[in-house]
Design an enzyme around this catalytic site. Structure first.
Site, PDB file in Angstrom:
ATOM      1  N   ARG A  66       0.825  -1.189   0.000  1.00  0.00           N
ATOM      2  CA  ARG A  66       0.000   0.000   0.000  1.00  0.00           C
ATOM      3  C   ARG A  66       0.873   1.257   0.000  1.00  0.00           C
ATOM      4  O   ARG A  66       1.943   1.278   0.599  1.00  0.00           O
ATOM      5  CB  ARG A  66      -0.898   0.046   1.251  1.00  0.00           C
ATOM      6  CG  ARG A  66      -2.109  -0.868   1.171  1.00  0.00           C
ATOM      7  CD  ARG A  66      -2.985  -0.750   2.390  1.00  0.00           C
ATOM      8  NE  ARG A  66      -2.308  -1.228   3.578  1.00  0.00           N
ATOM      9  CZ  ARG A  66      -1.756  -0.463   4.496  1.00  0.00           C
ATOM     10  NH1 ARG A  66      -1.825   0.861   4.396  1.00  0.00           N
ATOM     11  NH2 ARG A  66      -1.150  -0.988   5.537  1.00  0.00           N
ATOM     12  N   TYR A 209      -1.512  -3.510  -6.807  1.00  0.00           N
ATOM     13  CA  TYR A 209      -1.227  -4.356  -5.644  1.00  0.00           C
ATOM     14  C   TYR A 209      -2.241  -4.209  -4.512  1.00  0.00           C
ATOM     15  O   TYR A 209      -2.547  -3.098  -4.061  1.00  0.00           O
ATOM     16  CB  TYR A 209       0.164  -4.039  -5.078  1.00  0.00           C
ATOM     17  CG  TYR A 209       0.761  -5.213  -4.323  1.00  0.00           C
ATOM     18  CD1 TYR A 209       1.506  -6.184  -4.991  1.00  0.00           C
ATOM     19  CD2 TYR A 209       0.561  -5.383  -2.968  1.00  0.00           C
ATOM     20  CE1 TYR A 209       2.038  -7.276  -4.324  1.00  0.00           C
ATOM     21  CE2 TYR A 209       1.086  -6.474  -2.286  1.00  0.00           C
ATOM     22  CZ  TYR A 209       1.828  -7.406  -2.965  1.00  0.00           C
ATOM     23  OH  TYR A 209       2.354  -8.491  -2.315  1.00  0.00           O
ATOM     24  N   GLY A 210      -2.720  -5.323  -4.009  1.00  0.00           N
ATOM     25  CA  GLY A 210      -3.463  -5.424  -2.752  1.00  0.00           C
ATOM     26  C   GLY A 210      -4.460  -4.309  -2.515  1.00  0.00           C
ATOM     27  O   GLY A 210      -5.288  -3.986  -3.369  1.00  0.00           O
ATOM     28  N   LYS A 218      -9.682  -2.212   1.656  1.00  0.00           N
ATOM     29  CA  LYS A 218      -9.416  -1.055   2.514  1.00  0.00           C
ATOM     30  C   LYS A 218     -10.205   0.169   2.064  1.00  0.00           C
ATOM     31  O   LYS A 218     -10.694   0.951   2.887  1.00  0.00           O
ATOM     32  CB  LYS A 218      -7.930  -0.734   2.534  1.00  0.00           C
ATOM     33  CG  LYS A 218      -7.050  -1.914   2.903  1.00  0.00           C
ATOM     34  CD  LYS A 218      -7.359  -2.477   4.255  1.00  0.00           C
ATOM     35  CE  LYS A 218      -6.481  -3.685   4.519  1.00  0.00           C
ATOM     36  NZ  LYS A 218      -6.340  -3.981   5.927  1.00  0.00           N
ATOM     37  N   HIS A 238     -10.557  -2.526  11.423  1.00  0.00           N
ATOM     38  CA  HIS A 238      -9.447  -3.360  10.923  1.00  0.00           C
ATOM     39  C   HIS A 238      -9.221  -4.487  11.938  1.00  0.00           C
ATOM     40  O   HIS A 238      -8.287  -4.422  12.742  1.00  0.00           O
ATOM     41  CB  HIS A 238      -8.204  -2.472  10.792  1.00  0.00           C
ATOM     42  CG  HIS A 238      -7.066  -3.088  10.051  1.00  0.00           C
ATOM     43  ND1 HIS A 238      -5.759  -2.690  10.221  1.00  0.00           N
ATOM     44  CD2 HIS A 238      -7.022  -4.064   9.119  1.00  0.00           C
ATOM     45  CE1 HIS A 238      -4.977  -3.391   9.422  1.00  0.00           C
ATOM     46  NE2 HIS A 238      -5.716  -4.230   8.747  1.00  0.00           N
ATOM     47  N   SER A 260      -1.323  -3.687  10.429  1.00  0.00           N
ATOM     48  CA  SER A 260      -0.979  -4.564   9.317  1.00  0.00           C
ATOM     49  C   SER A 260       0.245  -5.414   9.651  1.00  0.00           C
ATOM     50  O   SER A 260       1.233  -4.908  10.189  1.00  0.00           O
ATOM     51  CB  SER A 260      -0.702  -3.733   8.072  1.00  0.00           C
ATOM     52  OG  SER A 260      -1.829  -2.933   7.782  1.00  0.00           O
ATOM     53  N   CYS A 262       0.655  -7.681  11.901  1.00  0.00           N
ATOM     54  CA  CYS A 262       0.914  -7.829  13.335  1.00  0.00           C
ATOM     55  C   CYS A 262       0.152  -8.999  13.935  1.00  0.00           C
ATOM     56  O   CYS A 262      -0.040  -9.065  15.153  1.00  0.00           O
ATOM     57  CB  CYS A 262       0.575  -6.543  14.068  1.00  0.00           C
ATOM     58  SG  CYS A 262       1.753  -5.229  13.724  1.00  0.00           S
ATOM     59  N   ASP A 285      -9.365  -9.748   8.742  1.00  0.00           N
ATOM     60  CA  ASP A 285      -8.834  -8.403   8.446  1.00  0.00           C
ATOM     61  C   ASP A 285      -9.823  -7.265   8.694  1.00  0.00           C
ATOM     62  O   ASP A 285      -9.411  -6.193   9.111  1.00  0.00           O
ATOM     63  CB  ASP A 285      -8.352  -8.351   6.994  1.00  0.00           C
ATOM     64  CG  ASP A 285      -7.429  -7.167   6.720  1.00  0.00           C
ATOM     65  OD1 ASP A 285      -6.492  -6.935   7.510  1.00  0.00           O
ATOM     66  OD2 ASP A 285      -7.651  -6.456   5.721  1.00  0.00           O
ATOM     67  N   ARG A 381       2.073 -12.135  -0.497  1.00  0.00           N
ATOM     68  CA  ARG A 381       0.749 -12.473   0.030  1.00  0.00           C
ATOM     69  C   ARG A 381       0.141 -13.671  -0.679  1.00  0.00           C
ATOM     70  O   ARG A 381       0.511 -14.000  -1.807  1.00  0.00           O
ATOM     71  CB  ARG A 381      -0.186 -11.273  -0.163  1.00  0.00           C
ATOM     72  CG  ARG A 381       0.280  -9.990   0.542  1.00  0.00           C
ATOM     73  CD  ARG A 381      -0.575  -9.660   1.711  1.00  0.00           C
ATOM     74  NE  ARG A 381      -0.024  -8.566   2.525  1.00  0.00           N
ATOM     75  CZ  ARG A 381      -0.616  -8.152   3.639  1.00  0.00           C
ATOM     76  NH1 ARG A 381      -1.733  -8.706   4.063  1.00  0.00           N
ATOM     77  NH2 ARG A 381      -0.076  -7.192   4.348  1.00  0.00           N
TER      78      ARG A 381
HETATM   79  P1  GTP Z   1      -2.569  -7.520   7.421  1.00  0.00           P
HETATM   80  O1  GTP Z   1      -3.076  -8.590   6.515  1.00  0.00           O
HETATM   81  O2  GTP Z   1      -1.396  -6.785   6.843  1.00  0.00           O
HETATM   82  O3  GTP Z   1      -3.594  -6.591   7.926  1.00  0.00           O
HETATM   83  O4  GTP Z   1      -1.899  -8.208   8.674  1.00  0.00           O
HETATM   84  P2  GTP Z   1      -2.219  -9.334   9.743  1.00  0.00           P
HETATM   85  O5  GTP Z   1      -2.369  -8.649  11.058  1.00  0.00           O
HETATM   86  O6  GTP Z   1      -3.279 -10.273   9.316  1.00  0.00           O
HETATM   87  O7  GTP Z   1      -0.825 -10.049   9.721  1.00  0.00           O
HETATM   88  P3  GTP Z   1      -0.418 -11.550   9.933  1.00  0.00           P
HETATM   89  O8  GTP Z   1      -1.281 -12.307  10.888  1.00  0.00           O
HETATM   90  O9  GTP Z   1      -0.274 -12.168   8.616  1.00  0.00           O
HETATM   91  O10 GTP Z   1       0.998 -11.255  10.612  1.00  0.00           O
HETATM   92  C1  GTP Z   1       2.103 -11.824  10.148  1.00  0.00           C
HETATM   93  C2  GTP Z   1       3.326 -11.566  10.998  1.00  0.00           C
HETATM   94  O11 GTP Z   1       3.035 -11.554  12.397  1.00  0.00           O
HETATM   95  C3  GTP Z   1       4.300 -12.683  10.767  1.00  0.00           C
HETATM   96  O12 GTP Z   1       5.575 -12.116  10.732  1.00  0.00           O
HETATM   97  C4  GTP Z   1       4.113 -13.565  11.993  1.00  0.00           C
HETATM   98  O13 GTP Z   1       5.221 -14.340  12.262  1.00  0.00           O
HETATM   99  C5  GTP Z   1       3.839 -12.523  13.066  1.00  0.00           C
HETATM  100  N1  GTP Z   1       3.069 -13.070  14.206  1.00  0.00           N
HETATM  101  C6  GTP Z   1       1.775 -13.426  14.208  1.00  0.00           C
HETATM  102  N2  GTP Z   1       1.382 -13.881  15.424  1.00  0.00           N
HETATM  103  C7  GTP Z   1       2.474 -13.796  16.228  1.00  0.00           C
HETATM  104  C8  GTP Z   1       2.713 -14.114  17.604  1.00  0.00           C
HETATM  105  O14 GTP Z   1       1.848 -14.561  18.345  1.00  0.00           O
HETATM  106  N3  GTP Z   1       3.983 -13.880  18.059  1.00  0.00           N
HETATM  107  C9  GTP Z   1       4.968 -13.372  17.264  1.00  0.00           C
HETATM  108  N4  GTP Z   1       6.164 -13.167  17.786  1.00  0.00           N
HETATM  109  N5  GTP Z   1       4.772 -13.078  15.950  1.00  0.00           N
HETATM  110  C10 GTP Z   1       3.548 -13.275  15.446  1.00  0.00           C
HETATM  111  C1  SPV Z   2      -2.946  -4.393   5.290  1.00  0.00           C
HETATM  112  O1  SPV Z   2      -1.934  -3.789   4.874  1.00  0.00           O
HETATM  113  O2  SPV Z   2      -3.467  -4.133   6.398  1.00  0.00           O
HETATM  114  C2  SPV Z   2      -3.542  -5.483   4.496  1.00  0.00           C
HETATM  115  C3  SPV Z   2      -3.029  -5.708   3.148  1.00  0.00           C
HETATM  116  O3  SPV Z   2      -4.455  -6.132   4.968  1.00  0.00           O
HETATM  117  S1  SPV Z   2      -3.697  -4.601   1.974  1.00  0.00           S
HETATM  118  O4  SPV Z   2      -4.951  -5.179   1.480  1.00  0.00           O
HETATM  119  O5  SPV Z   2      -2.729  -4.486   0.882  1.00  0.00           O
HETATM  120  O6  SPV Z   2      -3.959  -3.331   2.571  1.00  0.00           O
HETATM  121 MN    MN Z   3      -5.078  -5.415   6.970  1.00  0.00          MN
END
Ligand code: GTP
Ligand code: SPV
Ligand code: MN
Length: 597
Positions: A66, A209-210, A218, A238, A260, A262, A285, A381
């Protein structure tokens, strides 16, 4: 209906495509488009045995996430976009968009993609039409939304709809009528991701992208929907959404807002280490929340698929995601294996001996170690239908949604923020949401690791003034009264002196949810800390976990000096909202300061 067709005709007139195709959402249409995308080199078909019906896309290296700097909220008044958004005068932005969109689809096909956010016809669902010159976007929208004829029937039946216009911004015919060759991932250096909250309209130029291009996500379900939600008395957030069933029959629904990359997808697919809890996935999400007739807060996931971060997703961290990705997936910017499958950092502990990396070059673990270049882009992704997630909740498609018992806020914080703190009440919880800060990830352009404030994990996604948004949360809480969900803050990312995570995370996060839900049910009472309510000794179920007592202490530690500094930084951040910061937030900050002194 006439309006929709007139709008499509007007966009075609402006952008000048060779052809206009109305998408029906069928499998035949998907197969035709993926075949064309393979021919064009945009998609690579993965090995049909290893990964049936799945594809790899490699984006332009300059179009990988983004672009917050090119994201605009074009409200009539600048003050309504607020200090956390980029604002442009709507008339000026419209003039600029007319300029860049003029002829932008020449030599391409323009696709008309009707879609529904939420189950088609559901009481909380909303429809839109994305017009795009990217067939990659069409096949992705088919996974991420309820796309096609049924959504168009809603629009034809008179449902209010949001127009969303998208162009990659790379016409194949010049002003001088010369024909240019296409590239696998067309895009433009100039990018505009624009929102007109007063007209409920979205225009996106220059990126494929995304969240820049899949406009239901979003742009609609958060930025435009947050404005609709403000006006109509609900919340567009979110958040992930899960159901937890206890062996004794009780069940709870939890929504959680993390910035994002996290951990939303991870928590959405939690496999509990505590055998008494079974988790099912409702969303990963975006969540739309509205007060129901029973006075509780009801939630739906408006999306139909997952656009999840690939790196870090493996059998040890998120086995459910791995099992979701066995077929019918579009991967973007991951690495390609020699046998025609995909790989990314964290999928397996060891990298294969040879890969083609996300930029299409040879990659070996040695090259990776030497150059520091990952095989998969950090924001690579997967795009996949939610229906094929093995732990999807049976009610995930239910229009009325589920009643929420608990809301979590969290971010990536290496220091200061304890593992878990429950809020005293709704107002205190809103303060938790308003004060989320997190280390930046690769999900958006910018320096990774830098600490930034990300209130409610909505900093890049709130379509109006953030101060008013805090106020809106407070007003929803007033309406819910004692039926409001409990709110808590969590942090899975606190680090020890050696720089490693103190908390094992992932499936172990069930222990924290267990404590919170027992708190909600009055089974435990917790103990008071200067930040809120934390687990009392012995309340957090830790059996079977090899966690040194010193680490546990550090996970719970509240350092008054550090928190006084946090409070100063928070005051500095709040100052920008001026008189649009609700008094309740200043009151909460003052109370925090007092408890720290
Ligand atoms: P968006 O799709 O971008 O909105 O993000 P999201 O919040 O869905 O992200 P996602 O769950 O895919 O987060 C991925 C990252 O968080 C990876 O680097 C994981 O390893 C890390 N992660 C997720 N859960 C944990 C946890 O409980 N502990 C740690 N240390 N890392 C975590
Ligand atoms: C985020 O960045 O929080 C996402 C991926 O979930 S995107 O759809 O590219 O914004
Ligand atoms: Mn997101």
């Amino acid at each position: 209906m006439a309006a929709a067709r007139d709008f499509v005709a007007a966009v075609a007139e402006l952008t000048g495509p060779d052809a206009v195709v109305w998408c029906d959402g069928s499998e035949a249409e998907r197969d035709r488009l993926t075949e064309e995308l393979c021919q064009a080199g945009t998609l690579i078909r993965l090995d049909p045995e290893l990964r049936p019906n799945s594809f790899l896309a490699r984006s332009d290296p300059k179009d990988v996430a983004r672009v917050e700097s090119a994201t605009f909220i074009c409200s009539a008044e600048e003050s309504d976009a607020g200090p956390t958004n980029n604002w442009r005068d709507p008339a000026e932005m419209r003039a600029e968009l007319l300029r860049v969109f003029a002829g932008s689809m020449r030599g391409r096909t323009m696709y008309v993609v009707p879609f529904s956010m939420g189950p088609v016809g559901g009481p909380a669902s909303k429809v839109g039409i994305e017009i795009t010159d990217s067939p990659y976007v069409v096949v992705s929208m088919r996974l991420m939304t309820r796309m096609g004829e049924a959504a168009m029937d809603q629009i034809d039946g008179g449902a209010e709809w949001v127009p969303a216009v998208h162009s990659v911004g790379m016409p194949l015919v010049t002003d001088g009528a010369a024909v240019l060759p296409d590239v696998p991932w067309p895009c433009n250096e100039t990018k505009y991701i624009t929102h007109f909250p007063d007209d409920r309209e979205i225009w996106s130029f220059g990126s494929g992208y995304g969240g820049n291009a899949l406009l239901g996500k979003k742009c609609y379900a958060l930025r435009i929907a947050s404005v609709l939600a403000r006006d109509e008395g609900w919340l567009a957030e979110h958040m992930l959404l899960i159901r937890l069933r206890h062996a004794d029959g009780r069940q709870f629904h939890v929504a959680a807002a993390f910035p994002s990359a996290c951990g939303k997808t991870n928590l959405a697919m939690l496999r509990s280490v505590l055998p008494e809890w079974t988790v099912t996935t409702l969303g990963d999400d975006i969540v739309w929340l509205r007060p129901g007739e029973d006075g509780r807060l009801w939630a739906i996931n408006p999306e139909a698929g997952f656009f999840g971060v690939a790196p870090g997703t493996g059998a040890g961290t998120n086995p459910t995601a791995v099992d979701t990705l066995t077929h019918d997936v579009i991967f973007t910017n991951v690495a390609l294996t020699d046998d025609g499958d995909v790989w990314w950092e964290g999928l397996t502990p060891e990298a294969p001996e040879h890969l083609i990396d996300w930029v299409g070059q040879d990659w070996t673990p040695e090259v990776g170690a030497e150059t520091g270049r990952p095989a998969a882009h950090p924001n690579s992704r997967f795009t996949v239908s939610a229906a094929q997630c093995p732990m999807i909740d049976p009610d995930w498609d239910a229009g009325e949604g589920v009643p929420v018992d608990l809301i979590l806020f969290g971010g990536r914080r290496a220091s200061n923020v304890p593992l878990v703190t429950a809020a005293e009440d709704w107002e205190h919880g809103v303060f938790f949401g308003a004060t989320i800060s997190s280390e930046r990830t690769a999900a958006a352009e910018g320096a990774v690791g830098e600490l930034r404030r990300d209130p409610f994990a909505m900093l890049p996604f709130c379509g109006y003034h953030m101060g008013d948004y805090f106020g809106h949360w407070l007003s929803v809480g007033e309406r819910l009264g004692d039926r409001a969900p409990r709110i808590a803050a969590v942090n899975w990312f606190r680090k020890g002196a050696d720089g490693s995570f103190l908390w094992p995370g992932f499936s172990e996060n069930a222990r924290v949810l267990d404590w919170l839900l027992r708190l909600v049910d009055g089974e435990v009472t917790g103990r008071q800390t200067p930040l809120g309510v934390a687990p009392a000794d012995g309340e957090l179920q830790l059996d079977g976990l090899d966690l040194p007592a010193a680490d546990l202490d550090e996970l719970h530690r509240v350092d008054p000096a550090a928190w006084s500094e946090e409070a100063d930084r928070c005051a500095g951040y709040f100052a920008q909202f001026g008189d649009r910061l609700p008094v309740a937030m200043s009151r909460q900050l003052a109370a925090l300061r007092e408890r720290m002194s």
